[in-house]
Scaffold this active site. Structure first.
Site, mmCIF file in Angstrom:
data_model
loop_
_atom_site.group_PDB
_atom_site.id
_atom_site.type_symbol
_atom_site.label_atom_id
_atom_site.label_comp_id
_atom_site.label_asym_id
_atom_site.label_seq_id
_atom_site.Cartn_x
_atom_site.Cartn_y
_atom_site.Cartn_z
ATOM 1 N N GLU A 78 0.659 -0.972 -0.036
ATOM 2 C CA GLU A 78 0.042 -0.421 0.789
ATOM 3 C C GLU A 78 0.638 0.813 -0.074
ATOM 4 O OE1 GLU A 78 -2.802 0.172 -0.744
ATOM 5 O OE2 GLU A 78 -3.849 -2.069 0.245
ATOM 6 N N HIS A 133 -1.822 -5.735 1.847
ATOM 7 C CA HIS A 133 -3.030 -6.716 1.554
ATOM 8 C C HIS A 133 -2.432 -7.704 1.200
ATOM 9 C CE1 HIS A 133 -6.175 -3.945 2.857
ATOM 10 N NE2 HIS A 133 -5.911 -4.082 3.377
ATOM 11 N N CYS A 169 -7.937 -1.914 8.499
ATOM 12 C CA CYS A 169 -6.855 -1.817 7.638
ATOM 13 C C CYS A 169 -6.465 -0.499 7.509
ATOM 14 C CB CYS A 169 -6.660 -3.106 6.007
ATOM 15 S SG CYS A 169 -6.315 -4.946 6.188
#
Ligand code: PCA
Length: 220
Positions: free
Chosen positions: A86, A173, A149
């Site tokens: 991310e 992820h 998250c």
């Protein structure tokens, strides 16, 4: 006289199962990743509850206990086909499903008056390249969603920015594990493969200060 470089202390976090699932491959993969020593690194793990607020309290406790140099927070992104590193954490909680305590915040800031977003302080492109070099699929993601998250990623980034600037950290992820989707046409990756990818990410982040300058952007 010999001098030894102290190991880079790494904290991997994974999540408890959520949304009625029996398992969460993020925690299974984190545990597997840390079960075997890795040269130059000291690996620690913590399981976070899938609960807004409490997840950040647990993260803070784990950081205080393990005093990491690097934090690699990991969560399940069911439906994604690859390991996604991310790039950005948003200052918003917007739940489409309840968390494990039943909370469903809508458009609430995680840190009132905090910046709208933080960028990962991991070398995200070098991490993606390392996972691919290990023969596994990976890409940069430009959204970690607005569920727990993203909440943990933003809270971690805020801690680093405001209190713990010596730490670098980010979020990864991971897809479903195959056993979660035997009755659904959904992409998956075995937990052992995800664990290998997480070890590559930790080792790469430990030795990489300046990220690769390669295009991994998206047009949409
Ligand atoms: N995935 C969820 C929360 C916990 C997890 O593993 C998410 O992507 O927000």
């Amino acid at each position: 006289m010999t001098s030894t470089t102290p190991p880079t202390r790494v904290l991997f976090t994974g999540f408890a199962p959520f949304d009625g699932a029996a398992t969460n491959p993020s925690w299974q993969a984190v545990r597997t990743a840390a079960a075997t020593p890795l040269a130059g690194l000291a690996l620690h793990t913590a399981e976070l509850p899938c609960v807004y607020g409490a997840s950040l309290t647990a993260l803070r406790t784990a950081i205080d206990e393990t005093r990491p140099d690097l934090v690699v927070a990991v969560g399940q992104a069911g439906g994604r086909p690859d390991i996604t590193v991310e790039r950005v954490a948003l200052n918003v909680d917007d739940a489409r499903i309840p968390d494990n305590a039943g909370a469903e915040p809508i458009d609430e800031p995680i840190v009132p008056d905090g910046p709208a977003a933080y960028l990962s302080t991991l070398p995200i492109k070098a991490c993606v390249a390392a996972v691919r070099a290990a023969g596994l699929p990976a890409s940069v993601s430009n959204t970690a969603g607005t569920f727990v998250c993203n909440h943990v990623f933003y809270g971690l980034a805020h801690l680093i920015a405001t209190e713990l600037p010596h730490i670098r950290g980010g979020f990864v992820h991971v897809p479903y594990a195959p056993e979660q989707v035997t009755d659904r046409a959904q992409p998956s990756l075995p937990v052992d493969a995800v664990a290998t990818a997480l070890r590559e990410i930790a080792a790469t982040a430990a030795r990489t200060r300046t990220d690769l300058r390669v295009a991994e952007g998206a047009t949409h």
